[in-house]
Motif scaffolding. Structure first.
Motif, PDB file in Angstrom:
ATOM      1  N   VAL A 169      -6.082  -8.843   5.223  1.00  0.00           N
ATOM      2  CA  VAL A 169      -5.348  -7.576   5.276  1.00  0.00           C
ATOM      3  C   VAL A 169      -6.263  -6.518   5.879  1.00  0.00           C
ATOM      4  O   VAL A 169      -7.431  -6.405   5.501  1.00  0.00           O
ATOM      5  N   VAL A 170      -5.721  -5.744   6.806  1.00  0.00           N
ATOM      6  CA  VAL A 170      -6.450  -4.649   7.450  1.00  0.00           C
ATOM      7  C   VAL A 170      -5.626  -3.379   7.286  1.00  0.00           C
ATOM      8  O   VAL A 170      -4.423  -3.373   7.590  1.00  0.00           O
ATOM      9  N   GLY A 171      -6.259  -2.294   6.783  1.00  0.00           N
ATOM     10  CA  GLY A 171      -5.468  -1.089   6.581  1.00  0.00           C
ATOM     11  C   GLY A 171      -6.298   0.096   6.144  1.00  0.00           C
ATOM     12  O   GLY A 171      -7.492   0.197   6.440  1.00  0.00           O
ATOM     13  N   TRP A 172      -5.653   0.980   5.388  1.00  0.00           N
ATOM     14  CA  TRP A 172      -6.229   2.271   5.014  1.00  0.00           C
ATOM     15  C   TRP A 172      -5.948   2.559   3.553  1.00  0.00           C
ATOM     16  O   TRP A 172      -4.932   2.128   3.009  1.00  0.00           O
ATOM     17  N   VAL A 173      -6.844   3.316   2.932  1.00  0.00           N
ATOM     18  CA  VAL A 173      -6.594   3.843   1.592  1.00  0.00           C
ATOM     19  C   VAL A 173      -6.679   5.364   1.668  1.00  0.00           C
ATOM     20  O   VAL A 173      -7.600   5.926   2.281  1.00  0.00           O
ATOM     21  N   ILE A 174      -5.688   6.026   1.092  1.00  0.00           N
ATOM     22  CA  ILE A 174      -5.608   7.492   1.074  1.00  0.00           C
ATOM     23  C   ILE A 174      -5.774   7.947  -0.372  1.00  0.00           C
ATOM     24  O   ILE A 174      -4.994   7.554  -1.253  1.00  0.00           O
ATOM     25  N   PHE A 175      -6.794   8.756  -0.658  1.00  0.00           N
ATOM     26  CA  PHE A 175      -7.079   9.218  -2.006  1.00  0.00           C
ATOM     27  C   PHE A 175      -6.291  10.492  -2.311  1.00  0.00           C
ATOM     28  O   PHE A 175      -6.283  11.434  -1.514  1.00  0.00           O
ATOM     29  N   LEU A 176      -5.630  10.499  -3.466  1.00  0.00           N
ATOM     30  CA  LEU A 176      -4.760  11.584  -3.890  1.00  0.00           C
ATOM     31  C   LEU A 176      -5.333  12.270  -5.122  1.00  0.00           C
ATOM     32  O   LEU A 176      -6.271  11.758  -5.748  1.00  0.00           O
ATOM     33  N   PRO A 177      -4.779  13.428  -5.511  1.00  0.00           N
ATOM     34  CA  PRO A 177      -5.253  14.102  -6.731  1.00  0.00           C
ATOM     35  C   PRO A 177      -5.007  13.257  -7.975  1.00  0.00           C
ATOM     36  O   PRO A 177      -4.219  12.311  -7.980  1.00  0.00           O
ATOM     37  N   LYS A 178      -5.706  13.611  -9.057  1.00  0.00           N
ATOM     38  CA  LYS A 178      -5.548  12.997 -10.377  1.00  0.00           C
ATOM     39  C   LYS A 178      -5.820  11.502 -10.360  1.00  0.00           C
ATOM     40  O   LYS A 178      -5.174  10.722 -11.038  1.00  0.00           O
TER      41      LYS A 178
END
Length: 233
Positions: free
Chosen positions: A196-205
């Motif tokens: 798997v190739v992709g992205w992680v987006i960090f959100l609040p809390k």
């Protein structure tokens, strides 16, 4: 099954095992490869993974940090969302355990297991299922994390024959603590063999969302697809 780093000169000395994330914000998994990050004592980790291709499957993980670099948790794998006719999956409830050993400031080794059973909801009978692994995690300053590891999975877990093979992954910050590139790979000719190739987006809390493209591992006949993850660290 579906089941979360950059190469340096120390890797040949490290059992050929690896995994990635950042020092400030960690993930217990990349997409499918354990990262060998451990849930902090008294804290909870939650991850919901959706694997979407010709069939749709939900995989859920909950972990609790016990301290001393040790965690324990529960998994519920292979819950059908939709499927091709005649290809129903039996769900797979499991217990997971992981212990990390910090050998240097930048090198840690994680040893873990997942133990459970294929529940005969749709067909067959209950089968013991297990996935066991050792991972080296390398934290590379100003680069990210690298994981390279080895695993054993029995036939009930792999979806084919017993498997003894390697897995690897990496996570590289693109925008620090906001967006990271990540990729992982499990070598197998059974259904668990995917990259798997992709992205992680960090959100609040302490939440994040990961999205990736799934590709079949070398020698497998698995599907291309989409992977979505919703994670609370």
């Amino acid at each position: 099954m579906n089941l979360p780093r950059a190469i340096t000169t120390v890797i040949p000395k490290a059992l050929l095992l690896a995994g990635i994330s950042t020092t400030a914000i960690a993930q217990q998994n990349l997409f499918n490869v354990p990262s060998s990050d451990i849930t902090e004592k008294g804290e909870w980790f939650f991850q919901e993974q959706l694997n979407l291709s010709y069939s749709g499957v939900s995989n859920t993980t909950v972990d609790y940090g016990l301290g001393n670099q040790f965690e324990v948790g529960l998994n519920l794998f292979a819950m059908d969302l939709y499927h091709r006719e005649g290809e129903l999956l039996n769900p797979e409830p499991m217990v997971n355990l992981q212990k990390r050993f910090n050998l240097t400031e930048s090198w840690g080794v994680g040893i873990g297991t997942q133990l459970g059973a294929l529940a005969p909801v749709h067909f067959g009978r209950e089968e013991f299922s297990t996935f066991n692994y050792v991972n080296n995690q390398f934290n590379i300053p100003h680069v990210g994390k690298l994981i390279a590891g080895g695993y054993f999975a029995n036939s009930a877990y792999s979806g084919g024959k017993d498997q003894f093979n390697f897995m690897a992954g990496l996570e590289i910050p693109i925008w620090h603590d906001r967006i990271h590139f990540q990729a992982d790979y499990i070598q197998s000719d059974a259904p668990m063999g995917v990259g798997v190739v992709g992205w992680v987006i960090f959100l609040p809390k302490r939440w994040n969302i990961s999205i990736g493209a799934q590709i079949p591992a070398a020698g497998s006949h698995n599907d291309y697809g989409l992977v979505l993850e919703f994670t609370r660290l």
